[in-house]
Design an enzyme around this catalytic site. Structure first.
Site, mmCIF file in Angstrom:
data_model
loop_
_atom_site.group_PDB
_atom_site.id
_atom_site.type_symbol
_atom_site.label_atom_id
_atom_site.label_comp_id
_atom_site.label_asym_id
_atom_site.label_seq_id
_atom_site.Cartn_x
_atom_site.Cartn_y
_atom_site.Cartn_z
ATOM 1 N N HIS A 290 -3.458 -40.322 27.411
ATOM 2 C CA HIS A 290 -4.126 -41.634 27.349
ATOM 3 C C HIS A 290 -5.228 -41.682 26.289
ATOM 4 O O HIS A 290 -5.724 -42.760 25.964
ATOM 5 C CB HIS A 290 -4.748 -41.992 28.695
ATOM 6 C CG HIS A 290 -3.758 -42.275 29.779
ATOM 7 N ND1 HIS A 290 -2.717 -43.166 29.620
ATOM 8 C CD2 HIS A 290 -3.629 -41.773 31.044
ATOM 9 C CE1 HIS A 290 -1.999 -43.211 30.737
ATOM 10 N NE2 HIS A 290 -2.531 -42.375 31.605
ATOM 11 N N ASP B 164 5.628 -38.955 31.833
ATOM 12 C CA ASP B 164 4.568 -39.293 32.786
ATOM 13 C C ASP B 164 4.776 -40.759 33.170
ATOM 14 O O ASP B 164 5.181 -41.571 32.337
ATOM 15 C CB ASP B 164 3.204 -39.102 32.124
ATOM 16 C CG ASP B 164 2.040 -39.309 33.084
ATOM 17 O OD1 ASP B 164 1.444 -38.306 33.499
ATOM 18 O OD2 ASP B 164 1.736 -40.478 33.406
ATOM 19 N N HIS C 152 2.794 -43.086 33.672
ATOM 20 C CA HIS C 152 1.902 -44.029 33.001
ATOM 21 C C HIS C 152 2.200 -44.050 31.504
ATOM 22 O O HIS C 152 2.717 -43.067 30.956
ATOM 23 C CB HIS C 152 0.443 -43.643 33.275
ATOM 24 C CG HIS C 152 0.157 -43.539 34.752
ATOM 25 N ND1 HIS C 152 0.005 -42.336 35.403
ATOM 26 C CD2 HIS C 152 0.047 -44.508 35.689
ATOM 27 C CE1 HIS C 152 -0.206 -42.564 36.699
ATOM 28 N NE2 HIS C 152 -0.179 -43.866 36.894
ATOM 29 N N ASP D 247 4.009 -37.796 38.002
ATOM 30 C CA ASP D 247 3.558 -38.889 38.850
ATOM 31 C C ASP D 247 4.606 -39.984 39.021
ATOM 32 O O ASP D 247 4.352 -40.990 39.680
ATOM 33 C CB ASP D 247 2.220 -39.466 38.356
ATOM 34 C CG ASP D 247 2.085 -39.448 36.852
ATOM 35 O OD1 ASP D 247 3.121 -39.306 36.164
ATOM 36 O OD2 ASP D 247 0.956 -39.594 36.350
HETATM 37 ZN ZN ZN Z 1 0.175 -40.386 34.648
#
Ligand code: ZN
Length: 368
Positions: free
Chosen positions: A142, A179, A181, A267
């Site tokens: 991120h 991931d 996200h 996740d």
């Molecule tokens: Zn994540």
């Protein structure tokens, strides 16, 4: 041994709390598990523990790596940001971005986390290892050049890539981010670049909520070298394998990279508290097989996994163990304790058809 496992105890000591019981955290006083944050050392430490418990770690080349140097960080991050982070860390810690708390020494731990990714990538590119896993913590995907967020303090994978390119160890790198996200940091850093293909498979409208649209394809020289596979909530095992097979793998095959780096978060698992997807241990096992088969076909098997998110302290270790069993070709298994139940919880036929339709639309729009 063909498979490296890069880890460092200090990565488990990263924390947002500055107190251990009544004692200030400093020197050898280990931070307590994070106060309230879902990101904790446990999911990572327990993966390492599980590898030791089953004996799989004996079949891996377990090793450390030097911290990323200031020069390494400067290839990605501006000096002002590095200086600010280091000064805050020296002063006892703080928070440097959205949900990015750290304690004393947080800068050095983040540089260690990036250094593990660098070590893993370099060892694979120079032929010491066939493939490698970096148990990086804090995570990195991120973090943009100057904006840390979502537990990510430095852009681990981007730092590793820039180091490898600068040393002439590779010319073209593909990053597959599974991931759950969106890999907004990696996307932003390489958005105008044609030498790094970035693919993110993520739950739509999760985190960051305004990022990860399918239409975001890169710009300038990088036009077409960013791919967002935005999946509806509830997508399960079959949908993940289908998205890999229909979109991610053909894109990487066409790109012909020197190495495939996986931003390996867990996740998307059914039990994860920070997303609403339905992947299982077997999903991560099968996706690893898919990536390895493609790497064997196009880049002499060169695969580097860099640990990202995954917040179930109980389940992440089993997902990671399966990935490492596949990478190393070992017989040592850690059976998924939830396999029977989670198989029954997979999406029904109607939902499956809907997600397949969404994947087909993206595939067609990409002319694959
Ligand atoms: Zn994540």
């Amino acid at each position: 041994m063909n498979t490296g496992f890069f880890w460092d105890e200090s990565c488990f000591w990263h924390g947002g709390g500055n107190y251990a019981s009544m004692m200030p955290v400093a020197g050898l006083v280990q931070p307590m598990v994070n106060g309230g944050l879902p990101e904790s050392p446990e999911s990572k430490r327990r993966l390492k523990n599980l590898l030791d418990m089953t004996g799989l770690s004996k079949e891996l080349a377990m090793q450390g790596a030097p911290r990323a140097s200031r020069e390494d960080l400067l290839r990605v991050h501006p000096a002002a940001f590095i200086d600010q982070f280091k000064a805050m860390s020296d002063a006892g810690g703080g928070e440097i971005g959205l949900r990015c708390p750290f304690g004393p020494g947080g800068f050095e731990i983040a540089a260690q986390s990036a250094g593990l990714a660098m070590g893993a990538l370099e060892a694979v590119l120079n032929g010491e290892l066939k493939n490698a896993y970096s148990l990086s913590r804090p995570p990195g995907h991120h973090c943009t050049r100057d904006e840390p967020m979502g537990f990510c303090l430095l852009a681990n994978i981007s730092i590793a890539i820039e180091a490898a390119l600068a040393k002439g160890l590779a010319k073209r790198v593909a990053v597959l981010d599974w991931d759950v996200h969106h890999g907004n940091g990696t996307e932003a850093i390489f958005y105008d670049r044609a030498d790094v293909l970035t693919i993110s498979m993520h739950q739509e409208n999760n985190f960051p909520v305004d990022k990860g649209a399918f239409e975001d394809r890169g710009e300038g020289a990088g036009e077409g070298f960013n791919v967002n596979v935005s999946l509806p909530g509830g997508a399960g095992h079959a949908s993940y394998l289908e998205a890999m097979d229909q979109i991610a793998l053909p894109q990487i095959r066409a790109f012909k990279p020197d190495v495939i780096i996986v931003a390996c978060g867990y996740d998307a698992a059914l039990i994860d508290p920070l997303a609403r997807m339905m992947a299982t241990v077997d999903t991560f096992r099968q996706m690893t097989r898919q990536v390895m088969a493609l790497a064997d076909e196009i880049c002499d098997g060169r695969v580097v996994m860099v640990h990202e998110g995954g917040y179930s302290e109980v389940y992440v270790p089993f997902c990671g163990h399966a990935v490492l069993q596949e990478m190393s070709g070992s017989d040592i298994d850690a059976p998924d304790p939830m396999a029977a139940l989670y198989e029954k919880r997979q999406p029904g036929e109607a939902h499956q058809r809907f997600v397949s339709g969404e994947i087909a639309k993206m595939r067609d729009a990409l002319d694959l």
